[in-house]
Scaffold this active site. Structure first.
Site, PDB file in Angstrom:
ATOM      1  N   GLN A  96      43.776  38.409  27.492  1.00 14.74           N
ATOM      2  CA  GLN A  96      43.965  38.896  28.856  1.00 14.74           C
ATOM      3  C   GLN A  96      45.148  38.249  29.544  1.00 14.74           C
ATOM      4  O   GLN A  96      45.691  37.233  29.110  1.00 14.74           O
ATOM      5  CB  GLN A  96      42.709  38.623  29.670  1.00 14.74           C
ATOM      6  CG  GLN A  96      42.354  37.150  29.783  1.00 14.74           C
ATOM      7  CD  GLN A  96      41.035  36.926  30.507  1.00 14.74           C
ATOM      8  OE1 GLN A  96      41.027  36.554  31.673  1.00 14.74           O
ATOM      9  NE2 GLN A  96      39.920  37.140  29.790  1.00 14.74           N
ATOM     10  N   HIS A 116      46.919  38.179  33.941  1.00 14.31           N
ATOM     11  CA  HIS A 116      46.685  38.506  35.340  1.00 14.31           C
ATOM     12  C   HIS A 116      47.998  38.922  36.006  1.00 14.31           C
ATOM     13  O   HIS A 116      49.071  38.446  35.628  1.00 14.31           O
ATOM     14  CB  HIS A 116      46.080  37.301  36.068  1.00 14.31           C
ATOM     15  CG  HIS A 116      44.913  36.707  35.351  1.00 14.31           C
ATOM     16  ND1 HIS A 116      43.769  37.413  35.081  1.00 14.31           N
ATOM     17  CD2 HIS A 116      44.724  35.477  34.800  1.00 14.31           C
ATOM     18  CE1 HIS A 116      42.910  36.646  34.426  1.00 14.31           C
ATOM     19  NE2 HIS A 116      43.475  35.472  34.226  1.00 14.31           N
ATOM     20  N   ARG A 149      43.022  43.436  30.188  1.00 12.53           N
ATOM     21  CA  ARG A 149      42.621  43.049  28.832  1.00 12.53           C
ATOM     22  C   ARG A 149      43.357  43.882  27.773  1.00 12.53           C
ATOM     23  O   ARG A 149      43.609  45.063  27.968  1.00 12.53           O
ATOM     24  CB  ARG A 149      41.111  43.220  28.665  1.00 12.53           C
ATOM     25  CG  ARG A 149      40.298  42.416  29.669  1.00 12.53           C
ATOM     26  CD  ARG A 149      38.799  42.659  29.510  1.00 12.53           C
ATOM     27  NE  ARG A 149      38.042  41.951  30.539  1.00 12.53           N
ATOM     28  CZ  ARG A 149      37.760  42.464  31.733  1.00 12.53           C
ATOM     29  NH1 ARG A 149      38.154  43.700  32.023  1.00 12.53           N
ATOM     30  NH2 ARG A 149      37.099  41.751  32.622  1.00 12.53           N
TER      31      ARG A 149
END
Length: 416
Positions: A92, A94, A277
């Site tokens: 993942q 952000h 993800r």
């Protein structure tokens, strides 16, 4: 000052023992405990005396946050967590603040509910994050420098990958990593099945001396068993494979690809739950959106150590404007004084402490946290208490250990 009742998050990768043990709950738990949220996220706010912390702050932002912090935002800007993983988290990253704001408003306009499982942006904030290991903590964090990665694949010797590894010979590291990672994440499934199986087989046979490469080989085999044919298995091999010891940390800015693999730590981040993800999960995967936000610049020195000041606090310095985190150890029966000029959360990870502010005192057990509004945070005394009145032999041994080692605490606040 009040005890802060966290929100428990149960995810499949969580632990049935770590968080239970640190909080004094019988273990193993019926379901995996993954995270305890000590914060004021709008979708999962902790509570203070039965009231949601975000509501408490909204009622008087200046008293709660301090004039300086409240002038910038009337919300608590950080989210503090205890995290425990027995299995790998998803691969993942952000978004930046601008990307989060655009994505959040775009998905709102599309009418996607904030809690929908296929939503990428649950709020309009970015999520720089820091994790400090409490136990041995294994992680993948940031892209490894290309020359090291090329050497690693040469040692592994996977013929099926040779066709793709030429993409690492681009003009610069970022272009090379972008080309290879994008290619692997978008291959047809039948090709992926073959590549992942062949790569895992070679990794299982690896007998080299390089400690990071050995960890990569072990991790690749583990991920391939759990997620056969997942492109994230190949993508994970491009990342720094880290093994943190207690007290060591990782800071991850926007776009840094990562996956926590196992262990327990204290995590602090900007007050956000935005996760994009790319694999290694049963949750929603959006490869296109992930590729849009990824930073492909290699992360050459991902492990962060605390800067110890003259008063014995270990300060974890990061470029984040939303949070500041420091830890200290206090011997049993001893006290330390500290003060902050904005909202403060004190999290106890070993032993038991008593906090004092003026005439008010508050006992904070291990695995619990205290909320201290800015109006009370300027002059705090913290005392490490021995754990008495134990009934069982095991509990008495634990009490003896606590008396010998004292307490460990983490203090989270808004940077000055």
């Amino acid at each position: 000052m009040d005890l802060l009742d966290p929100v428990l998050q149960s995810y499949p990768w969580g632990s049935r023992t770590h968080l239970a043990d640190i909080t004094g709950v019988a273990s193993p738990t019926a379901k995996p405990w993954a995270e305890l949220w000590f914060g004021a996220h709008p979708l999962a706010s902790a509570t203070v005396d039965g009231k949601a912390l975000d509501s408490v702050i909204a009622a008087d932002p200046v008293a709660a946050l301090g004039a300086r912090a409240a002038s910038e935002s009337e919300k608590l800007p950080f989210l503090l967590k205890l995290l425990a993983a027995d299995e790998p988290l998803s691969l993942q990253a952000h978004p930046t603040l601008a990307e989060a704001q655009e994505g959040f408003h775009r998905e709102n306009a599309q009418g996607i509910p904030p809690t929908a499982h296929f939503r990428n942006y649950r709020d309009d904030n970015h999520k720089p994050e820091l994790i400090v290991a409490l136990t041995q903590f294994d992680a993948l964090a940031g892209f490894r420098p290309v020359e090291r990665t090329k050497q690693m694949f040469e040692e592994f010797g996977v013929p099926e990958l040779e066709h793709y590894l030429g993409l690492l010979d681009s003009v610069d590291d970022e272009s090379s990593l972008r080309a290879l990672f994008t290619t692997w994440l978008t291959l047809p499934q039948d090709v992926l099945d073959e590549l992942v199986e062949a790569t895992a087989k070679r990794c299982a046979e690896y007998g080299g001396d390089d400690p990071e490469y050995r960890l990569v080989a072990e991790t690749t085999c583990e991920l391939a068993r759990k997620y056969p044919g997942d492109p994230g298995v190949l993508g994970s091999m491009l990342l720094n494979r880290l093994r943190l010891m207690p007290g060591e940390a990782i800071f991850l800015g926007a776009g840094q690809l990562h996956a926590y693999l196992g262990g327990m730590g204290v995590e602090i981040m900007a007050n956000s739950d935005n996760v994009l993800r790319g694999g290694l999960t049963s949750k929603h995967v959006d490869v296109v959106e992930l590729l849009r936000v990824l930073c492909f610049e290699p992360l050459e020195a991902p492990v962060l150590h605390g800067r110890v000041d003259g008063e014995g606090w270990s300060n974890f310095d990061t470029p984040a404007n939303e949070f500041s985190l420091a830890s200290t150890r206090v011997e049993s029966g001893e006290s330390v004084d500290f003060g902050r000029d904005s909202a403060t959360i004190v999290l106890v990870t070993e032993g038991k402490v008593t906090l004092s502010s003026g005439s008010q005192t508050l006992d904070v057990p291990c695995g619990h946290a205290a909320w201290i509004p800015a109006a009370q945070a300027s002059n705090i005394q913290l005392r490490a208490e021995p754990q008495e009145n134990q009934s069982s032999v095991a509990a008495q041994e634990a009490a003896d250990t606590a008396r010998a080692t004292g307490a460990q605490v983490f203090v989270a606040t808004v940077p000055r």
